[in-house]
Scaffold this active site. Sequence first.
Site, short mmCIF file in Angstrom:
data_model
loop_
_atom_site.label_atom_id
_atom_site.label_comp_id
_atom_site.label_asym_id
_atom_site.label_seq_id
_atom_site.Cartn_x
_atom_site.Cartn_y
_atom_site.Cartn_z
N SER A 1 4.61 3.28 8.38
CA SER A 1 5.02 1.86 6.98
C SER A 1 6.00 0.64 6.14
O SER A 1 5.61 2.05 5.74
CB SER A 1 3.66 1.78 5.85
OG SER A 1 2.33 1.89 7.06
N ASP B 1 0.07 -7.67 0.92
CA ASP B 1 0.92 -6.15 1.67
C ASP B 1 2.16 -6.11 1.72
O ASP B 1 3.41 -5.58 2.29
CB ASP B 1 0.26 -5.34 3.14
CG ASP B 1 0.00 -4.24 2.96
OD1 ASP B 1 0.25 -3.61 1.88
OD2 ASP B 1 -0.04 -3.46 3.74
N LEU C 1 -3.72 -25.95 2.42
CA LEU C 1 -3.91 -27.00 2.99
C LEU C 1 -5.38 -27.72 2.56
O LEU C 1 -5.39 -28.36 2.35
CB LEU C 1 -4.46 -26.92 4.31
CG LEU C 1 -4.10 -28.29 5.47
CD1 LEU C 1 -2.51 -28.23 5.29
CD2 LEU C 1 -3.88 -27.86 7.52
N HIS D 1 0.82 -1.23 -0.01
CA HIS D 1 0.17 0.31 -0.12
C HIS D 1 0.58 0.76 0.28
O HIS D 1 0.36 2.66 -0.41
CB HIS D 1 -0.95 -0.15 1.25
CG HIS D 1 -0.81 -0.14 2.37
ND1 HIS D 1 -0.11 -0.69 3.52
CD2 HIS D 1 0.06 1.34 3.50
CE1 HIS D 1 0.45 -0.16 4.72
NE2 HIS D 1 0.44 1.19 4.33
#
Length: 465
Positions: A224, A150, A279, A120
């Site tokens: 971030s 992300d 899985l 982002h």
Amino acid sequence: MKRFSNLFLVCLLSGATTLGAYKLLFEGNGLLSPKKSIVTVASPNYTKTVGLSPETVDFAAAADKAVHTVVHVKNVSYRTVSNPIMEYFYGYRGGQQQEQVGTGSGVIISEDGYIVTNNHVVQDASDIEITLNNKKVYKAKLIGTDSKMDIALLKIDADDKLPYVTFADSDNIKVGEWVLAVGNPYNLTSTVTAGIISAKARNLDTNGIQSFIQTDAAVNPGNSGGALVNTNGELIGINTMISSQTGSYVGYSFAIPSNIARKIIEDIMEYGNVQRGILGVRGTELNGAVSKELGLSRTEGFYVGSVDKNSGADKAGLQKGDVIVKIDNSNINSYADLSGFINTKRPNDKVQVTYIRNNETKTAAVTLTKNEFVNAEFKGIELEDISPADKKRFNLNYGVKIKDISNERFAAYANDLKGGIILSINNTKVQDVKAVSEMLDGINENDSVQIEMLTRNGQVVRFIL
């Protein structure tokens, strides 16, 4: 005179005895000194020394090691701004290009200039600019991204070898362990904050990451993509988000575990995309309420509600009603534990799944499958995720493909249906097989379903199934 001498000698001996007794009992470390405990019976020690003193943890060494590996990321994008008045009166359909600038942080992971950050932070960027801690500025190339998790991988061509961070095993971190968050909040140069790990495997119900590291180290806008490091200056997470109603730090922040980030980076560098193994089970994590509803005594683990057809779990014999409690050596107490572990694996990796069935503990070797190979079936129609080739051919980024028809009612239409791409079910756009399976779980076989489908010829048709 002799009598006086005897009396003096007695007084002297009495005084010496008194003085000696006082020193023995009261002075210094005497038996009855205030510095001594009156109780002499040995008692059990219920206290434990905790390392909270500044001498115990060297924050300066860890900060100095990490701060040079964290960079400032500048994202420049452009958007067209229209003028509705000009459009109305003069039919003008043009627009003005407006520059938008976003900032964040990144972490150098190799001496030749590979940098990891959040997706982002660089999403929709036309230009990416990197500023090192020594103020040198470079243009960056976007190597690859994983929007679901992300994570983005960048590359710069620096003049010299760069300092880079060392990855730690995020599975070995402990709640209460000291950590440092390093980043560039509010466009400031590298900033270091300290805190502890507040929780592991935190599930925030996001569409992608579901196993965050939670910390109380202060993280603000601009952090971030920055580093969460241990007291050795080793990377244990990529700072990603904060929990706040104001947009600023209020007590908790979250990071992507380094094991997940490292696996994604390695996939992008080796394969050009993320190799995501699954899985092949769906269900829910156990807790008091869920266990009571299901009639189970156990309140921890992952309850298997359904098994995907042709998945590794299906081939290994897992069934509805099984409770997964361990994968390899990792305990599974919640869905976040399960997803966090599987997200570090690739298709064809083998894992040992320990589960409970009818109060018996069993173990099965499961080979993880690729997401695209997992199917869903509804009313005799077998579905699969669309391939990258189909996405490119039809210019789509969503939908599921009809792989086969096994329902005799639709045999006459099989050739028309097979190969078609279902775009929506009951007017809800479908992203992939997983989303379809979750949607269909709440629909009975006898219920009518509205389907919007794109045929192999590119025509959009609608019908009721």
